[in-house]
Design an enzyme around this catalytic site. Structure first.
Site, PDB file in Angstrom:
ATOM      1  N   GLY A 288       0.812  -1.203   0.000  1.00 17.80           N
ATOM      2  CA  GLY A 288       0.000   0.000   0.000  1.00 17.80           C
ATOM      3  C   GLY A 288       0.849   1.259   0.000  1.00 17.80           C
ATOM      4  O   GLY A 288       2.085   1.201  -0.017  1.00 17.80           O
TER       5      GLY A 288
ATOM      6  N   GLU B 206      -1.413  -9.095  -4.914  1.00 18.79           N
ATOM      7  CA  GLU B 206      -0.316  -9.711  -5.659  1.00 18.79           C
ATOM      8  C   GLU B 206       0.400  -8.730  -6.590  1.00 18.79           C
ATOM      9  O   GLU B 206       1.634  -8.609  -6.557  1.00 18.79           O
ATOM     10  CB  GLU B 206      -0.864 -10.893  -6.473  1.00 18.79           C
ATOM     11  CG  GLU B 206       0.160 -11.543  -7.371  1.00 18.79           C
ATOM     12  CD  GLU B 206      -0.473 -12.487  -8.378  1.00 18.79           C
ATOM     13  OE1 GLU B 206       0.260 -13.297  -8.960  1.00 18.79           O
ATOM     14  OE2 GLU B 206      -1.704 -12.393  -8.586  1.00 18.79           O
TER      15      GLU B 206
ATOM     16  N   LYS C   5      -9.472   1.117   4.304  1.00 16.18           N
ATOM     17  CA  LYS C   5      -9.494   2.535   4.669  1.00 16.18           C
ATOM     18  C   LYS C   5     -10.609   3.347   4.010  1.00 16.18           C
ATOM     19  O   LYS C   5     -10.851   4.492   4.403  1.00 16.18           O
ATOM     20  CB  LYS C   5      -8.151   3.173   4.310  1.00 16.18           C
ATOM     21  CG  LYS C   5      -7.869   3.203   2.817  1.00 16.18           C
ATOM     22  CD  LYS C   5      -6.566   3.930   2.516  1.00 16.18           C
ATOM     23  CE  LYS C   5      -6.349   4.061   1.020  1.00 16.18           C
ATOM     24  NZ  LYS C   5      -5.134   4.823   0.704  1.00 16.18           N
TER      25      LYS C   5
ATOM     26  N   ILE D 129      -0.406   1.694  12.349  1.00 11.63           N
ATOM     27  CA  ILE D 129      -0.802   2.902  11.614  1.00 11.63           C
ATOM     28  C   ILE D 129      -2.309   3.067  11.761  1.00 11.63           C
ATOM     29  O   ILE D 129      -3.086   2.241  11.288  1.00 11.63           O
ATOM     30  CB  ILE D 129      -0.449   2.801  10.118  1.00 11.63           C
ATOM     31  CG1 ILE D 129       0.982   2.290   9.915  1.00 11.63           C
ATOM     32  CG2 ILE D 129      -0.680   4.137   9.430  1.00 11.63           C
ATOM     33  CD1 ILE D 129       2.054   3.135  10.533  1.00 11.63           C
ATOM     34  N   SER D 130      -2.729   4.143  12.435  1.00 13.11           N
ATOM     35  CA  SER D 130      -4.154   4.423  12.589  1.00 13.11           C
ATOM     36  C   SER D 130      -4.516   5.640  11.739  1.00 13.11           C
ATOM     37  O   SER D 130      -3.785   6.021  10.825  1.00 13.11           O
ATOM     38  CB  SER D 130      -4.492   4.636  14.061  1.00 13.11           C
ATOM     39  OG  SER D 130      -5.895   4.699  14.236  1.00 13.11           O
TER      40      SER D 130
ATOM     41  N   LYS E 119      -9.662   9.395  11.396  1.00  8.56           N
ATOM     42  CA  LYS E 119     -11.089   9.010  11.361  1.00  8.56           C
ATOM     43  C   LYS E 119     -11.482   8.164  12.567  1.00  8.56           C
ATOM     44  O   LYS E 119     -12.666   7.891  12.784  1.00  8.56           O
ATOM     45  CB  LYS E 119     -11.385   8.282  10.050  1.00  8.56           C
ATOM     46  CG  LYS E 119     -11.268   9.184   8.829  1.00  8.56           C
ATOM     47  CD  LYS E 119     -11.471   8.424   7.540  1.00  8.56           C
ATOM     48  CE  LYS E 119     -11.420   9.371   6.344  1.00  8.56           C
ATOM     49  NZ  LYS E 119     -10.112  10.050   6.191  1.00  8.56           N
TER      50      LYS E 119
ATOM     51  N   LYS F 211     -11.025   1.218  13.377  1.00  2.95           N
ATOM     52  CA  LYS F 211      -9.649   1.596  13.702  1.00  2.95           C
ATOM     53  C   LYS F 211      -9.533   2.037  15.169  1.00  2.95           C
ATOM     54  O   LYS F 211      -8.519   1.788  15.830  1.00  2.95           O
ATOM     55  CB  LYS F 211      -9.174   2.724  12.780  1.00  2.95           C
ATOM     56  CG  LYS F 211      -9.032   2.315  11.324  1.00  2.95           C
ATOM     57  CD  LYS F 211      -7.967   1.246  11.114  1.00  2.95           C
ATOM     58  CE  LYS F 211      -6.569   1.793  11.256  1.00  2.95           C
ATOM     59  NZ  LYS F 211      -5.548   0.757  10.962  1.00  2.95           N
TER      60      LYS F 211
ATOM     61  N   THR G 173     -18.327  16.232  -2.456  1.00  2.00           N
ATOM     62  CA  THR G 173     -19.502  15.869  -1.656  1.00  2.00           C
ATOM     63  C   THR G 173     -20.158  17.079  -0.991  1.00  2.00           C
ATOM     64  O   THR G 173     -21.374  17.131  -0.855  1.00  2.00           O
ATOM     65  CB  THR G 173     -19.104  14.841  -0.581  1.00  2.00           C
ATOM     66  OG1 THR G 173     -18.023  15.363   0.195  1.00  2.00           O
ATOM     67  CG2 THR G 173     -18.661  13.543  -1.222  1.00  2.00           C
TER      68      THR G 173
END
Length: 637
Positions: free
Chosen positions: A312, A337, A388, A426-427, A430, A442, A492
């Site tokens: 990631g 993969e 996420k 890793i948080s 949010k 999380k 949004t």
């Protein structure tokens, strides 16, 4: 010698060699003329000197064959005829110089051999060889440059009104290289008005014939000289100053280009074609973080390190950062993969000495993870694996629990069982006062990690930060795709804001927090000012050279399920403690209870039932501040 009158066709190379040889012959004859003080005729009244001249030129006739043979083979060996004369470069000049030096040495050596073993006389007088070397060098180089300049002039745009006025930001070495590159590019239609620089001492000076101005004068200069483009030539600029330059250009509708990193220059040379567009990251990034490298190296050097979610954005960034500190072995775990394959390719090319293992697997697969820990016995764990995306997890709460909670629990428990030294999770921001399933999952993972630290030899550390620029699936790549398709850009809510930091900055802060963490802390990172997403979209449109309302539109589509207007880094019940690093704070958390851990176990037991309502209801029982927004789960509050 040279393609003077017809530049479209290339002069045969054999003609170049012949002409170079004739130039060398001229240099030799000229050297003899200099030897006799430029006046051969006056010596005819002096019998001695007349005889001397006759003898010298008789020797010259005898030596000409050797002269031509040596010149021909040396010129051919150094390939001085291969370069296109109209594109003569420093490399061509080096070849000419080395070829003439070689000829000079060969003439000396052959002359010594001839003097000692044959005719008791040298091939050429030493003074003649020196004069011939200087004359040939000046003429061979001079003619090439004259033809190059003539070529440039013949193809430059004649109508000066069509030239585009530009300014170069940065009057340092990179700026000077940029200036020369633009001016020497015959196809370039840009005219350099001057340099602008943050160093006020340079204001009013001239550098290589170009005026230098203070960067604060940019707006006035753009209006006065009708500047069309500003080229940012500073390699490591002060980002606040760079933002001001970019904002000024955007407001004046001036195009912005950037000189790439020297590592990407082709064969170490910069071309005007390599100038790139400014990215939105250049507007949102901040000045580089200074790591305590000695402490980080001590923590990571010769350690076996596991990174989950390694393919990631954060995981791969951590991988590349850690690779700089000589780990004993990197275990890179991910279930994706193709991205893992891409990461492998990057590491092989950029870190050829790095030892690493790729492991495909799911953090929620306990059997697979147990085997991984048993096989490699990691000493440090960086847990970046997580789902996420807020809307996706709002529709799939059970998967959020499986990966973000159960996956974290499995990795944390195995870290305890196998005596891992440090576990860094890793948080996300949010997780603070969550309004959605992802954030709540999380936060529950944070609670479990904090509780785990109480009775374990492993130090459990949590890091919490906001959005990462350019990460997979983030708003910037989405906007870029929409711009490329002609729009509209979808937002949004026009009030929505977010915190941003670069991948590099986030990973550096994670490493720093991992070093200073003693266990049980939640580290939060100073994120700077929040950014209005609608302003971000407008700047991306401007950077793309488009005009809002004419070329592309922005469409307001309403908040997505679980989405907040504003993100937070601390809950109402949390305060902060300062650390040695100005950008890292420690959240004074509220502590955990056995009741919460019991509820987490009950939440996990609900997964086989796949009842979203029951799962989310249980999550709300664990995280009391979890209040759903714009979601079907609002009824559970």
């Amino acid at each position: 010698m040279i393609e003077i009158f017809e530049f479209k066709s290339r002069t045969p190379r054999w003609i170049i060699i012949i002409l170079d040889l004739w130039i060398s012959l001229f240099g030799l004859v000229f050297a003899y003329i200099i030897r006799f003080d430029l006046d051969l005729i006056s010596y005819e009244t002096n019998i001695y000197n007349e005889t001397n001249i006759y003898n010298e030129f008789s020797k010259l006739q005898e030596s000409l064959l050797i002269f031509f043979l040596i010149k021909f083979f040396v010129f051919y060996f150094f390939k001085i005829h291969k370069g296109l004369v109209r594109h003569t470069s420093n490399e061509d000049l080096k070849r000419i110089f080395y070829a003439l030096c070689t000829c000079f040495l060969l003439f000396i050596i052959i002359g010594i051999i001839r003097y000692n073993f044959f005719a008791r006389e040298f091939l050429f007088p030493t003074s003649v060889l020196i004069l011939e070397f200087i004359t040939s060098l000046l003429i061979l180089v001079g003619i090439r440059f004259i033809i190059k300049l003539y070529y440039i002039k013949t193809i430059q745009i004649k109508d000066l009104e069509k030239l585009e006025n530009i300014l170069i930001y940065g009057a340092g070495i990179s700026g000077l290289i940029t200036k020369k590159t633009i001016q020497n590019d015959p196809r370039n239609n840009q005219k350099i008005i001057g340099f602008i620089d943050d160093d006020f001492k340079l204001d009013g000076t001239r550098i290589e014939g170009v005026n230098t101005y203070a960067s604060s004068e940019l707006a006035n200069l753009c209006k006065e000289f009708k500047v069309k483009t500003v080229v940012i030539a500073i390699q490591n600029p002060n980002l606040n100053n760079q933002k001001k330059i970019i904002d000024t250009c955007l407001n004046l509708n001036v195009k912005i280009q950037k000189v790439p990193n020297p590592k990407s220059w082709i064969n170490g040379e910069f071309s005007a074609k390599q100038l790139t567009k400014i990215k939105i990251e250049d507007l949102l990034g901040r000045n580089s973080i200074i790591l305590e490298k000695d402490k980080v190296k001590f923590e990571l050097n010769q350690k076996v390190i596991l990174i989950t979610g390694a393919a990631g954005s954060i995981g791969s960034g951590l991988t590349e950062q850690i690779a700089l500190f000589n780990p004993k072995l990197l275990i890179l775990l991910d279930q994706a993969e193709s991205p893992l394959f891409d990461l492998q390719f990057t590491l092989i090319n950029e870190f050829p000495e790095l030892k690493f293992e790729l492991v495909i697997g799911d953090v929620s697969n306990e059997i697979r993870m147990n085997n991984l820990f048993k096989t490699y016995k990691p000493q440090l764990v960086f847990h970046a694996a997580a789902y996420k995306h807020v809307p996706m997890m709002e529709m799939n709460p059970s998967e959020a629990v499986v990966t973000n909670i159960i996956g974290t629990k499995i990795i944390a428990d195995l870290s305890d069982n196998f005596k891992v030294q440090k576990f860094v999770m890793i948080s996300t921001d949010k997780a603070v006062n969550p309004t959605n399933v992802m954030g709540a999952s999380k936060r529950i993972a944070e609670i479990y990690i904090e509780n785990k630290n109480k009775a374990s030899e492993t130090n459990y550390i949590t890091t919490r930060f906001g959005n990462v620029l350019g990460s997979n699936g983030s708003v910037i790549p989405l906007f870029q795709k929409q711009i490329e398709k002609g729009g509209p850009i979808t937002i949004t809510d026009e009030r929505i804001t977010r915190y941003f930091m670069t991948i590099s900055e986030a990973c550096q802060l994670v490493l720093e927090a991992g070093v200073i963490g003693k266990g049980g802390e939640i580290f939060i990172f100073e994120m700077g000012e929040s950014v209005k997403i609608i302003e971000l979209a407008k700047k991306m449109i401007a950077l793309s050279g488009l005009v809002l309302g004419r070329d592309i539109d922005i469409k307001i589509i309403g908040l997505r399920p679980g989405e907040k207007l504003y993100e937070e880094l601390l809950s109402d019940e949390e305060n902060t403690i300062k650390t040695h690093h100005s950008k890292i704070l420690i959240a004074k958390n509220r502590g955990t209870s056995l009741e919460q851990i019991k509820n987490i176990e009950e939440l996990i037991a609900l997964i086989p039932l796949q009842d979203n309502q029951q799962i989310v209801k249980k999550m709300k029982g664990i995280v009391l501040e979890y209040i759903s927004k714009n979601s079907i789960y609002e009824a559970l509050d």
